[in-house]
Design a protein around this motif. Structure first.
Motif, PDB file in Angstrom:
ATOM      1  N   SER A  88      46.118  29.900 -51.127  1.00  0.00           N
ATOM      2  CA  SER A  88      45.668  28.538 -50.843  1.00  0.00           C
ATOM      3  C   SER A  88      44.147  28.443 -50.748  1.00  0.00           C
ATOM      4  O   SER A  88      43.584  27.350 -50.765  1.00  0.00           O
ATOM      5  CB  SER A  88      46.303  28.026 -49.546  1.00  0.00           C
ATOM      6  OG  SER A  88      45.819  28.752 -48.437  1.00  0.00           O
ATOM      7  N   LEU A  89      43.460  29.570 -50.692  1.00  0.00           N
ATOM      8  CA  LEU A  89      41.995  29.563 -50.617  1.00  0.00           C
ATOM      9  C   LEU A  89      41.353  29.262 -51.968  1.00  0.00           C
ATOM     10  O   LEU A  89      40.252  28.715 -52.027  1.00  0.00           O
ATOM     11  CB  LEU A  89      41.476  30.912 -50.122  1.00  0.00           C
ATOM     12  CG  LEU A  89      41.839  31.315 -48.692  1.00  0.00           C
ATOM     13  CD1 LEU A  89      41.348  32.722 -48.406  1.00  0.00           C
ATOM     14  CD2 LEU A  89      41.258  30.332 -47.702  1.00  0.00           C
ATOM     15  N   GLU A  93      35.972  25.313 -51.030  1.00  0.00           N
ATOM     16  CA  GLU A  93      34.553  25.613 -50.822  1.00  0.00           C
ATOM     17  C   GLU A  93      34.394  26.424 -49.543  1.00  0.00           C
ATOM     18  O   GLU A  93      35.138  26.240 -48.580  1.00  0.00           O
ATOM     19  CB  GLU A  93      33.739  24.328 -50.726  1.00  0.00           C
ATOM     20  CG  GLU A  93      33.677  23.558 -52.016  1.00  0.00           C
ATOM     21  CD  GLU A  93      32.828  22.306 -51.896  1.00  0.00           C
ATOM     22  OE1 GLU A  93      32.404  21.951 -50.778  1.00  0.00           O
ATOM     23  OE2 GLU A  93      32.588  21.678 -52.938  1.00  0.00           O
ATOM     24  N   ALA A  94      33.400  27.309 -49.561  1.00  0.00           N
ATOM     25  CA  ALA A  94      33.108  28.140 -48.391  1.00  0.00           C
ATOM     26  C   ALA A  94      31.601  28.166 -48.164  1.00  0.00           C
ATOM     27  O   ALA A  94      30.818  27.995 -49.101  1.00  0.00           O
ATOM     28  CB  ALA A  94      33.632  29.563 -48.604  1.00  0.00           C
ATOM     29  N   ALA A  95      31.213  28.382 -46.917  1.00  0.00           N
ATOM     30  CA  ALA A  95      29.791  28.457 -46.564  1.00  0.00           C
ATOM     31  C   ALA A  95      29.352  29.921 -46.558  1.00  0.00           C
ATOM     32  O   ALA A  95      30.008  30.773 -45.970  1.00  0.00           O
ATOM     33  CB  ALA A  95      29.562  27.838 -45.192  1.00  0.00           C
ATOM     34  N   VAL A  96      28.247  30.201 -47.213  1.00  0.00           N
ATOM     35  CA  VAL A  96      27.713  31.568 -47.253  1.00  0.00           C
ATOM     36  C   VAL A  96      27.005  31.834 -45.928  1.00  0.00           C
ATOM     37  O   VAL A  96      26.100  31.099 -45.538  1.00  0.00           O
ATOM     38  CB  VAL A  96      26.740  31.749 -48.438  1.00  0.00           C
ATOM     39  CG1 VAL A  96      26.162  33.158 -48.444  1.00  0.00           C
ATOM     40  CG2 VAL A  96      27.443  31.437 -49.755  1.00  0.00           C
ATOM     41  N   LYS A 109      32.272  31.905 -44.875  1.00  0.00           N
ATOM     42  CA  LYS A 109      33.155  31.403 -43.829  1.00  0.00           C
ATOM     43  C   LYS A 109      33.939  30.233 -44.403  1.00  0.00           C
ATOM     44  O   LYS A 109      33.368  29.306 -44.971  1.00  0.00           O
ATOM     45  CB  LYS A 109      32.350  30.963 -42.607  1.00  0.00           C
ATOM     46  CG  LYS A 109      33.201  30.658 -41.403  1.00  0.00           C
ATOM     47  CD  LYS A 109      32.321  30.466 -40.170  1.00  0.00           C
ATOM     48  CE  LYS A 109      33.181  30.433 -38.927  1.00  0.00           C
ATOM     49  NZ  LYS A 109      32.387  30.362 -37.714  1.00  0.00           N
ATOM     50  N   ILE A 110      35.256  30.316 -44.234  1.00  0.00           N
ATOM     51  CA  ILE A 110      36.135  29.256 -44.709  1.00  0.00           C
ATOM     52  C   ILE A 110      37.262  29.081 -43.704  1.00  0.00           C
ATOM     53  O   ILE A 110      37.851  30.064 -43.246  1.00  0.00           O
ATOM     54  CB  ILE A 110      36.679  29.542 -46.125  1.00  0.00           C
ATOM     55  CG1 ILE A 110      37.559  28.402 -46.588  1.00  0.00           C
ATOM     56  CG2 ILE A 110      37.404  30.854 -46.204  1.00  0.00           C
ATOM     57  CD1 ILE A 110      37.891  28.423 -48.046  1.00  0.00           C
ATOM     58  N   ASP A 111      37.510  27.853 -43.338  1.00  0.00           N
ATOM     59  CA  ASP A 111      38.565  27.533 -42.364  1.00  0.00           C
ATOM     60  C   ASP A 111      38.449  28.362 -41.090  1.00  0.00           C
ATOM     61  O   ASP A 111      39.440  28.808 -40.520  1.00  0.00           O
ATOM     62  CB  ASP A 111      39.954  27.732 -42.993  1.00  0.00           C
ATOM     63  CG  ASP A 111      40.216  26.785 -44.148  1.00  0.00           C
ATOM     64  OD1 ASP A 111      39.588  25.702 -44.184  1.00  0.00           O
ATOM     65  OD2 ASP A 111      41.052  27.117 -45.015  1.00  0.00           O
ATOM     66  N   SER A 127      24.159  28.441 -48.442  1.00  0.00           N
ATOM     67  CA  SER A 127      24.646  27.789 -49.658  1.00  0.00           C
ATOM     68  C   SER A 127      26.159  27.580 -49.568  1.00  0.00           C
ATOM     69  O   SER A 127      26.839  28.130 -48.705  1.00  0.00           O
ATOM     70  CB  SER A 127      24.352  28.654 -50.888  1.00  0.00           C
ATOM     71  OG  SER A 127      22.974  28.866 -51.026  1.00  0.00           O
ATOM     72  N   THR A 128      26.653  26.793 -50.494  1.00  0.00           N
ATOM     73  CA  THR A 128      28.088  26.562 -50.593  1.00  0.00           C
ATOM     74  C   THR A 128      28.591  27.185 -51.886  1.00  0.00           C
ATOM     75  O   THR A 128      27.945  27.080 -52.930  1.00  0.00           O
ATOM     76  CB  THR A 128      28.407  25.057 -50.597  1.00  0.00           C
ATOM     77  OG1 THR A 128      27.863  24.476 -49.417  1.00  0.00           O
ATOM     78  CG2 THR A 128      29.891  24.805 -50.634  1.00  0.00           C
TER      79      THR A 128
END
Length: 145
Positions: A88-89, A93-96, A109-111, A127-128
């Motif tokens: 599901s990932l 989008e995730a934050a660096v 970092k994600i969820d 960044s994203t």
């Protein structure tokens, strides 16, 4: 003579069920249902001593199955795939939170979870990125534009 033909229906029904069992339900239980139809219609024809009754019963049961029961059975048997947590990932989008370069993995970092991430280019902290795939505990990411 009627008894022999009706018995033939019953025997063919059991053969079809046996083939279904040997194949491991590969046919989606079609042979099982058809076998049961032959057994029921052959048995009724045998008891009533009427091949016409066996043919009529088989025709009616086959009609009912094909036009009313087949799709319901298929819908019931089809298992939908459900994404696991890791699957599901993909696409999110995730934050660096730690720089990522083409030679060194960083962190994203994600969820609320921190993951190891790799990328074919340099991505700075803050960044994203977009998650493309998951391999073990490492996310493969691409920078968001």
């Amino acid at each position: 003579m009627n008894y022999n033909v009706n018995l033939l229906f019953i025997i063919l029904g059991f053969i079809m069920i046996g083939i279904e069992i040997l194949l491991g339900a590969v046919t989606g239980f079609e042979l099982l249902i058809l076998g049961l139809i032959l057994i029921v219609s052959g048995s009724l024809g045998y008891v009533a001593n009427s091949f016409v009754l066996a043919i009529f019963t088989a025709t009616v049961l086959l009609f009912v199955y094909v036009f009313f029961g087949r799709q319901k059975l298929r819908d019931y048997l089809v298992l939908g795939t459900k994404k696991t947590n890791v699957d599901s990932l993909i696409g999110k989008e995730a934050a660096v939170i730690e720089d990522i370069s083409s030679t060194n993995a960083g962190k994203v970092k994600i969820d609320g979870e921190v993951w190891r991430a790799s990328c074919g280019e340099t991505v700075k902290k803050g960044s994203t990125v977009k998650i493309e795939s998951v391999s073990g505990v490492t996310l493969s990411v691409t920078p968001e534009l």
